[in-house]
Design a protein around this motif. Sequence first.
Motif, PDB file in Angstrom:
ATOM      1  N   MET A  34     -14.538 -42.105  -4.172  1.00  0.00           N
ATOM      2  CA  MET A  34     -13.888 -41.475  -2.997  1.00  0.00           C
ATOM      3  C   MET A  34     -12.643 -42.172  -2.553  1.00  0.00           C
ATOM      4  O   MET A  34     -12.511 -43.198  -2.666  1.00  0.00           O
ATOM      5  CB  MET A  34     -14.800 -41.489  -1.763  1.00  0.00           C
ATOM      6  CG  MET A  34     -15.728 -40.434  -1.504  1.00  0.00           C
ATOM      7  SD  MET A  34     -16.427 -40.321   0.077  1.00  0.00           S
ATOM      8  CE  MET A  34     -17.216 -41.762   0.171  1.00  0.00           C
ATOM      9  N   GLU A  57     -13.727 -43.248   5.578  1.00  0.00           N
ATOM     10  CA  GLU A  57     -14.387 -44.518   5.821  1.00  0.00           C
ATOM     11  C   GLU A  57     -14.409 -45.094   7.477  1.00  0.00           C
ATOM     12  O   GLU A  57     -15.020 -46.229   7.406  1.00  0.00           O
ATOM     13  CB  GLU A  57     -13.699 -45.490   5.005  1.00  0.00           C
ATOM     14  CG  GLU A  57     -14.301 -45.096   3.654  1.00  0.00           C
ATOM     15  CD  GLU A  57     -15.544 -45.654   3.191  1.00  0.00           C
ATOM     16  OE1 GLU A  57     -16.311 -46.313   3.907  1.00  0.00           O
ATOM     17  OE2 GLU A  57     -16.237 -45.339   2.018  1.00  0.00           O
ATOM     18  N   TYR A  60     -22.867 -39.353   1.523  1.00  0.00           N
ATOM     19  CA  TYR A  60     -21.706 -38.569   1.220  1.00  0.00           C
ATOM     20  C   TYR A  60     -21.988 -37.858  -0.130  1.00  0.00           C
ATOM     21  O   TYR A  60     -22.926 -38.459  -0.902  1.00  0.00           O
ATOM     22  CB  TYR A  60     -20.372 -39.485   1.010  1.00  0.00           C
ATOM     23  CG  TYR A  60     -20.322 -40.643   0.194  1.00  0.00           C
ATOM     24  CD1 TYR A  60     -20.344 -40.694  -1.157  1.00  0.00           C
ATOM     25  CD2 TYR A  60     -20.495 -41.857   0.850  1.00  0.00           C
ATOM     26  CE1 TYR A  60     -20.424 -42.060  -1.820  1.00  0.00           C
ATOM     27  CE2 TYR A  60     -20.596 -43.157   0.217  1.00  0.00           C
ATOM     28  CZ  TYR A  60     -20.633 -42.956  -1.306  1.00  0.00           C
ATOM     29  OH  TYR A  60     -20.416 -44.225  -2.061  1.00  0.00           O
ATOM     30  N   ALA A  82     -24.223 -43.597  -0.255  1.00  0.00           N
ATOM     31  CA  ALA A  82     -24.543 -44.585  -0.859  1.00  0.00           C
ATOM     32  C   ALA A  82     -25.294 -45.499   0.172  1.00  0.00           C
ATOM     33  O   ALA A  82     -25.093 -45.527   1.178  1.00  0.00           O
ATOM     34  CB  ALA A  82     -23.435 -45.349  -1.404  1.00  0.00           C
ATOM     35  N   ARG A 122     -21.058 -53.868  -4.370  1.00  0.00           N
ATOM     36  CA  ARG A 122     -19.525 -54.118  -3.691  1.00  0.00           C
ATOM     37  C   ARG A 122     -19.355 -55.524  -3.398  1.00  0.00           C
ATOM     38  O   ARG A 122     -19.958 -56.271  -3.179  1.00  0.00           O
ATOM     39  CB  ARG A 122     -19.443 -53.171  -2.604  1.00  0.00           C
ATOM     40  CG  ARG A 122     -19.940 -51.727  -2.482  1.00  0.00           C
ATOM     41  CD  ARG A 122     -19.980 -51.507  -1.082  1.00  0.00           C
ATOM     42  NE  ARG A 122     -20.496 -49.862  -0.960  1.00  0.00           N
ATOM     43  CZ  ARG A 122     -21.904 -49.507  -0.991  1.00  0.00           C
ATOM     44  NH1 ARG A 122     -22.737 -50.659  -0.828  1.00  0.00           N
ATOM     45  NH2 ARG A 122     -22.112 -48.246  -0.649  1.00  0.00           N
ATOM     46  N   ARG A 181     -15.825 -51.652   0.162  1.00  0.00           N
ATOM     47  CA  ARG A 181     -16.033 -50.256  -0.217  1.00  0.00           C
ATOM     48  C   ARG A 181     -14.892 -49.408  -0.615  1.00  0.00           C
ATOM     49  O   ARG A 181     -15.052 -48.099  -0.926  1.00  0.00           O
ATOM     50  CB  ARG A 181     -16.481 -49.179   1.119  1.00  0.00           C
ATOM     51  CG  ARG A 181     -17.913 -50.051   2.002  1.00  0.00           C
ATOM     52  CD  ARG A 181     -17.996 -49.068   3.223  1.00  0.00           C
ATOM     53  NE  ARG A 181     -18.144 -47.686   3.180  1.00  0.00           N
ATOM     54  CZ  ARG A 181     -19.561 -47.278   3.007  1.00  0.00           C
ATOM     55  NH1 ARG A 181     -20.406 -47.678   2.918  1.00  0.00           N
ATOM     56  NH2 ARG A 181     -19.374 -45.707   2.824  1.00  0.00           N
TER      57      ARG A 181
HETATM   58  N1  GLY Z   1     -16.722 -46.169  -0.935  1.00  0.00           N
HETATM   59  C1  GLY Z   1     -18.010 -45.851  -0.678  1.00  0.00           C
HETATM   60  C2  GLY Z   1     -19.049 -46.830  -0.791  1.00  0.00           C
HETATM   61  O1  GLY Z   1     -18.836 -48.009  -1.145  1.00  0.00           O
HETATM   62  O2  GLY Z   1     -20.211 -46.580  -0.745  1.00  0.00           O
END
Ligand code: GLY
Length: 383
Positions: free
Chosen positions: A52, A58, A256, A269, A312, A338
């Motif tokens: 995304m 966000e 999402y 997520a 992440r 993210r």
């Molecule tokens: N950018 C979306 C996530 O980290 O879930």
Amino acid sequence: MVGAHKGGDVAVIGAGLIGLAIAFELAERGAQVRVFDRGEPGRAASWAGAGMLAPYTEHIEDESVLDLCERSLGAYPEFTERVRAASGIDPHLRLNGIVHAAFDASGVGRLSAHALDLARRGVAHDVLDREQTLAFEPWLGTHVAGSLLVRGEGSIDNRRFGRALAAACDARGVSFVRDAIDLAVECDDRRVLGVRSERGFATCSIVVNAAGAWAAQLPGVPPSARPAVRPVKGQMLALAVPRGFVRHTTWVQGAYLVPRDDGRLLVGATVEDEDFDQRVTAAGIRQLLDAALSAAPALGAFSIGETWAGLRPGTPDGRPYLGATPIEGLLLATGHFRNGILLAPITAKLLASYIDGSLAPGALDAFGLARDGAPNAHRTGVV
Ligand code: GLY
């Protein structure tokens, strides 16, 4: 040519999208670059993400991070075009807008507030009523109450982007050390000396630590140069829907949904502090399915094609670490949390400009190891 730190090769540790993008940018500017990774290029979080490209979706509150994300979104078309030209691989950049769907009056109220924020920032958007939303994305179902389309946001197929970047690096003469065992940085008290693996020692005047969620664990990094990065797990799944069934990346309460050109619909997520555990769990998948199916019951008819999880690189204040450390030549490009896929082009340009001496002094101060504490942007739960 490499200017500010002349006199040797650049090594990038970590062949995720951040590391690959830096290597590609440096190579296009004439530097000799080697990329080291414990696995294959484009894997880990770079493979696990949904791709995304969504600074406004966000809800980023830290202005310095939002500014970085906006600049990176703006850099995407030119950057991916250069990657496509070098690699021959189209990474499927789609900036056709992101739909935020609401299913009751309070949801519509939240979208109106978000639309006001977007208007204040000058971000193009449309507020759609129920009928307009259904004309746009019929799969959302008759209980949808309205939506907001944030123009200019979208997605990239991050797995294709990883393959494209690796091929583009190859085409520009970047060398790779893949599947490296015992990867470590070597430094003396003052400066970086190079990179060691089971394949020997490579002398480098610059080493970029782009090891994502593992950046704080990289052996040989002196404590003064260690970023406060920790893993934040995200679980995802893919539904096999007919191609074109969902046209826009869509944000619903709790999930999402990102359509791919091949007919997969990614659903993400979770946001979990689970150390380095990368298991897909029943609870995680239930959470995602509950959110997706309560928004669009029609999705319940499709098969689950894939489930996966990734880590992440989270930081205490939600900002990435970019640029210098107290060890001369040892640089950081990690902690993107993210937004690692979104931030790849701007990170590459900033790091390459720092290395070739063309970056304005102080440009990376907000992202240095010694920055003042910013508000903690980390949250757990889902989406
Ligand atoms: N950018 C979306 C996530 O980290 O879930």
